[in-house]
Design a protein around this motif. Structure first.
Motif, PDB file in Angstrom:
ATOM      1  N   MET A   1       0.850  -1.185   0.000  1.00 51.96           N
ATOM      2  CA  MET A   1       0.000   0.000   0.000  1.00 51.96           C
ATOM      3  C   MET A   1       0.891   1.242   0.000  1.00 51.96           C
ATOM      4  SD  MET A   1      -2.888   1.307   2.803  1.00 51.96           S
ATOM      5  CE  MET A   1      -2.509   0.028   3.903  1.00 51.96           C
ATOM      6  N   ASP A   2       0.491   2.250  -0.739  1.00 49.95           N
ATOM      7  CA  ASP A   2       1.202   3.517  -0.794  1.00 49.95           C
ATOM      8  C   ASP A   2       1.287   4.132   0.602  1.00 49.95           C
ATOM      9  OD1 ASP A   2       2.102   6.060  -2.232  1.00 49.95           O
ATOM     10  OD2 ASP A   2       0.333   6.721  -1.121  1.00 49.95           O
ATOM     11  N   GLU A   3       2.448   4.680   0.954  1.00 49.22           N
ATOM     12  CA  GLU A   3       2.615   5.239   2.295  1.00 49.22           C
ATOM     13  C   GLU A   3       1.662   6.406   2.571  1.00 49.22           C
ATOM     14  OE1 GLU A   3       6.011   8.104   3.381  1.00 49.22           O
ATOM     15  OE2 GLU A   3       6.789   7.039   1.624  1.00 49.22           O
ATOM     16  N   ASN A   6      -1.643   4.875   3.312  1.00 50.82           N
ATOM     17  CA  ASN A   6      -1.530   4.273   4.634  1.00 50.82           C
ATOM     18  C   ASN A   6      -1.701   5.326   5.737  1.00 50.82           C
ATOM     19  OD1 ASN A   6      -1.132   2.065   6.351  1.00 50.82           O
ATOM     20  ND2 ASN A   6       1.063   2.491   6.498  1.00 50.82           N
ATOM     21  N   LYS A   7      -1.136   6.505   5.524  1.00 46.55           N
ATOM     22  CA  LYS A   7      -1.283   7.598   6.496  1.00 46.55           C
ATOM     23  C   LYS A   7      -2.751   8.010   6.634  1.00 46.55           C
ATOM     24  CE  LYS A   7       3.306   9.585   6.007  1.00 46.55           C
ATOM     25  NZ  LYS A   7       4.113  10.725   5.566  1.00 46.55           N
ATOM     26  N   VAL A   9      -5.404   6.049   6.066  1.00 47.63           N
ATOM     27  CA  VAL A   9      -6.091   4.972   6.775  1.00 47.63           C
ATOM     28  C   VAL A   9      -5.820   5.089   8.275  1.00 47.63           C
ATOM     29  CG1 VAL A   9      -6.188   2.462   7.120  1.00 47.63           C
ATOM     30  CG2 VAL A   9      -6.143   3.403   4.799  1.00 47.63           C
ATOM     31  N   ASP A  10      -4.566   5.313   8.656  1.00 44.48           N
ATOM     32  CA  ASP A  10      -4.216   5.470  10.074  1.00 44.48           C
ATOM     33  C   ASP A  10      -4.901   6.688  10.683  1.00 44.48           C
ATOM     34  OD1 ASP A  10      -2.646   3.197   9.937  1.00 44.48           O
ATOM     35  OD2 ASP A  10      -0.749   4.307   9.780  1.00 44.48           O
ATOM     36  N   SER A  88     -10.717  -3.971   8.903  1.00 36.38           N
ATOM     37  CA  SER A  88      -9.534  -3.240   8.409  1.00 36.38           C
ATOM     38  C   SER A  88      -9.394  -3.240   6.893  1.00 36.38           C
ATOM     39  CB  SER A  88      -8.246  -3.751   9.053  1.00 36.38           C
ATOM     40  OG  SER A  88      -8.237  -3.435  10.418  1.00 36.38           O
TER      41      SER A  88
END
Length: 128
Positions: A1-3, A6-7, A9-10, A88
């Motif tokens: 997943m692209d960082e 990911n940020k 999603v977090d 998730s």
């Protein structure tokens, strides 16, 4: 997943701490020089607004995601939806809202007539 994804999603997960949710949605609206976010947590019988102001790290992640995924006329987007499931898993939607874009462009033209020195904001693919 692209960082950058990911940020996001977090970031959405952090907004959900302490909420008994089934599904969560993060909506992003983007224009050159403008960024808007809204979010919703879907509960058993209703939805709850997730109010927050994104920090610079999240704003940067969104702009980077946009510049990496909107590189030309054929893959552009001005609205993004991240749908996070309880397990998730997540789904992303990249949307080009033509009607909204038309309204933005009309407003830019109106401002340009009133203020000839006004520089109309450009998308990254228009700068090349």
């Amino acid at each position: 997943m692209d960082e950058n994804l990911n940020k996001l999603v977090d970031f959405l997960r952090e907004l959900l701490v302490g909420i008994n949710w089934n599904e969560a949605i993060l909506n992003i609206e983007i224009q050159p020089g403008m960024l808007g976010l809204s979010g919703w947590a879907m509960l058993d019988e209703h939805k709850e607004s997730l109010r927050t102001k994104p920090n610079e790290n999240i704003k940067t992640a969104i702009r980077k995601l946009h510049s990496m995924t909107s590189t030309n006329e054929s893959n552009k987007w001005n609205r993004f939806k991240l749908i996070l499931k309880k397990n998730s898993e997540f789904v992303t939607e990249y949307i080009w809202d033509h009607d909204w874009q038309g309204k933005i462009e009309e407003e830019n033209k109106r401002i340009k007539k009133l203020k000839p020195d006004y520089k109309v904001p450009k998308w990254n693919w228009e700068l090349e």
